[in-house]
Design a protein around this motif. Structure first.
Motif, PDB file in Angstrom:
ATOM      1  N   GLY A 188       0.792  -1.224   0.000  1.00 23.47           N
ATOM      2  CA  GLY A 188       0.000   0.000   0.000  1.00 23.47           C
ATOM      3  C   GLY A 188       0.821   1.267   0.000  1.00 23.47           C
ATOM      4  N   LEU A 189       2.109   1.169  -0.366  1.00 22.68           N
ATOM      5  CA  LEU A 189       2.984   2.343  -0.321  1.00 22.68           C
ATOM      6  C   LEU A 189       2.913   3.178  -1.584  1.00 22.68           C
ATOM      7  CD1 LEU A 189       6.114   0.720   1.373  1.00 22.68           C
ATOM      8  CD2 LEU A 189       4.384   2.196   2.422  1.00 22.68           C
ATOM      9  N   VAL A 190       2.440   2.590  -2.683  1.00 24.60           N
ATOM     10  CA  VAL A 190       2.281   3.323  -3.932  1.00 24.60           C
ATOM     11  C   VAL A 190       0.933   2.979  -4.541  1.00 24.60           C
ATOM     12  CG1 VAL A 190       4.762   3.465  -4.403  1.00 24.60           C
ATOM     13  CG2 VAL A 190       3.444   1.517  -5.283  1.00 24.60           C
ATOM     14  N   MET A 191       0.488   3.840  -5.465  1.00 21.88           N
ATOM     15  CA  MET A 191      -0.798   3.642  -6.130  1.00 21.88           C
ATOM     16  C   MET A 191      -0.670   2.867  -7.433  1.00 21.88           C
ATOM     17  SD  MET A 191      -2.063   7.579  -5.657  1.00 21.88           S
ATOM     18  CE  MET A 191      -3.569   7.362  -6.577  1.00 21.88           C
ATOM     19  N   ALA A 192       0.526   2.893  -8.006  1.00 18.68           N
ATOM     20  CA  ALA A 192       0.754   2.235  -9.291  1.00 18.68           C
ATOM     21  C   ALA A 192       2.227   1.874  -9.389  1.00 18.68           C
ATOM     22  CB  ALA A 192       0.345   3.145 -10.443  1.00 18.68           C
ATOM     23  N   ALA A 193       2.544   0.967 -10.327  1.00 19.68           N
ATOM     24  CA  ALA A 193       3.928   0.530 -10.443  1.00 19.68           C
ATOM     25  C   ALA A 193       4.205   0.000 -11.840  1.00 19.68           C
ATOM     26  CB  ALA A 193       4.244  -0.556  -9.416  1.00 19.68           C
ATOM     27  N   VAL A 194       5.420   0.262 -12.321  1.00 25.44           N
ATOM     28  CA  VAL A 194       5.970  -0.439 -13.475  1.00 25.44           C
ATOM     29  C   VAL A 194       6.656  -1.669 -12.923  1.00 25.44           C
ATOM     30  CG1 VAL A 194       7.613  -0.354 -15.383  1.00 25.44           C
ATOM     31  CG2 VAL A 194       6.288   1.685 -14.780  1.00 25.44           C
ATOM     32  N   THR A 195       6.225  -2.843 -13.372  1.00 27.48           N
ATOM     33  CA  THR A 195       6.686  -4.072 -12.754  1.00 27.48           C
ATOM     34  C   THR A 195       6.900  -5.157 -13.799  1.00 27.48           C
ATOM     35  OG1 THR A 195       6.057  -5.822 -11.187  1.00 27.48           O
ATOM     36  CG2 THR A 195       4.279  -4.674 -12.285  1.00 27.48           C
ATOM     37  N   SER A 196       7.649  -6.177 -13.439  1.00 26.19           N
ATOM     38  CA  SER A 196       7.824  -7.332 -14.325  1.00 26.19           C
ATOM     39  C   SER A 196       6.809  -8.421 -14.023  1.00 26.19           C
ATOM     40  CB  SER A 196       9.244  -7.903 -14.182  1.00 26.19           C
ATOM     41  OG  SER A 196       9.480  -8.328 -12.847  1.00 26.19           O
ATOM     42  N   SER A 197       5.918  -8.178 -13.075  1.00 22.93           N
ATOM     43  CA  SER A 197       4.934  -9.170 -12.659  1.00 22.93           C
ATOM     44  C   SER A 197       3.622  -8.982 -13.404  1.00 22.93           C
ATOM     45  CB  SER A 197       4.684  -9.086 -11.155  1.00 22.93           C
ATOM     46  OG  SER A 197       3.655  -9.971 -10.768  1.00 22.93           O
ATOM     47  N   ALA A 198       3.182 -10.038 -14.112  1.00 22.25           N
ATOM     48  CA  ALA A 198       1.906  -9.983 -14.821  1.00 22.25           C
ATOM     49  C   ALA A 198       0.732 -10.321 -13.908  1.00 22.25           C
ATOM     50  CB  ALA A 198       1.923 -10.954 -16.001  1.00 22.25           C
ATOM     51  N   GLU A 199       1.016 -10.930 -12.756  1.00 29.66           N
ATOM     52  CA  GLU A 199      -0.034 -11.325 -11.817  1.00 29.66           C
ATOM     53  C   GLU A 199      -0.440 -10.123 -10.977  1.00 29.66           C
ATOM     54  OE1 GLU A 199      -2.824 -13.660  -9.989  1.00 29.66           O
ATOM     55  OE2 GLU A 199      -1.547 -14.186 -11.706  1.00 29.66           O
TER      56      GLU A 199
END
Length: 297
Positions: A138-149
């Protein structure tokens, strides 16, 4: 049976997590530490779960992370609603927190933010394999990530593929890699890595030689510094295509294996929240990624 989550208790939990101690949270909330402890205990009794690890600083449990994320989403909705009603009053700008990996920050991500007037961004740099953890907490609202799940409570969509090229300075190649096949020489050659989470170089060497990269490695934890370190001849490394191509064009770098590369598929995860600010950011990020990244196969 639990029928509701009292919002004052949820907000207290969030304050404790953000401030790190019951005493600090009490100062922010203008109550006694005992009152803070009682509120957290009441919320734990209501949910039937332990929500905090009583460490210093305190840390939420898995169940606590769910409520912390809910509390942040609630605060976001409240700010958006006040803004739509013209009740902002304080003139505080809309703040959006995003986790993004260093290579995206150094190449394609920041131009997506420039047209978004009226928003203030809090960017948290983290490896793309670990940005989803910040969403989960819950520290950010959105993220660029390598996780598709998708993280619970979030949606996920593919952004594109970032290509990495194995490269080194010409002098480095002459010194370390010219005397024999690349698969024989590369495992012993000095290498530049971003940090101890960075597996790109080791994965590439395992791919061509069945071994790990050299133990003689330089840790350079900035994307720009990483590229400059490779160009300066400290070691070889896997560089984002957008950074490598200009250096290849000027001759400061040469490709180690022109027909080999590594692609990292990036995803955009965001809260499932009807927030105008988050919707505008998501649109800008996905549009920019579609132009700047390679399409997902």
């Amino acid at each position: 049976m639990m029928t509701e989550l009292p919002l004052d208790l949820v907000r207290t939990l969030l304050t404790v997590v953000d401030e790190g101690t019951f005493e600090a949270a009490a100062g922010v909330l203008h109550v006694t530490p005992s009152a803070v402890s009682q509120r957290v205990k009441a919320l734990e009794e209501r949910t039937g779960r332990v929500l905090l690890r009583r460490t210093k600083p305190v840390r939420p449990t898995d169940s606590g992370e769910v409520l912390v994320r809910f509390a942040r989403q609630l605060a976001r909705l409240e700010r958006d609603t006040r803004g739509e009603l013209g009740l902002s009053g304080s003139g505080e700008p809309t703040r959006v927190s995003v986790a993004v990996n260093a290579d995206s920050l150094a190449t394609w991500f920041l131009p997506a933010l420039a047209p978004l007037d009226g928003l203030c961004f809090e960017l948290r740099r983290e490896d793309e394999a670990h940005t989803a953890a910040l969403l989960r907490e819950g520290l950010v609202m959105a993220a660029v990530t390598s996780s598709a799940e998708p993280v619970p409570g979030c949606s996920a969509r593919a952004l594109g593929r970032m290509r990495y090229l194995p490269a080194a300075a010409p002098g480095f190649v002459d010194r370390y890699l010219s005397d024999g096949p690349l698969a024989d020489r590369l495992p012993g050659a000095p290498v530049v890595v971003f940090d101890r989470k960075d597996d790109f170089q080791d994965a590439f060497v395992r791919r061509i030689a069945g071994a790990s990269a050299s133990a003689l490695r330089h840790h350079v934890p900035t994307s720009e510094g990483f590229a400059e370190s490779v160009a300066a001849g400290l070691g070889w490394g896997m560089l984002p295509e957008a950074q490598a191509l200009p250096l290849l064009g000027t001759g400061r770098l040469v490709l180690l294996a022109p027909d080999l590369w590594a692609d990292a598929t990036l995803y955009w995860q965001r809260w499932k929240l009807d927030s105008p600010a988050l919707a505008a950011l998501s649109h800008a990020v996905t549009e920019t990624a579609a132009r700047e990244l390679r399409p997902v196969r």
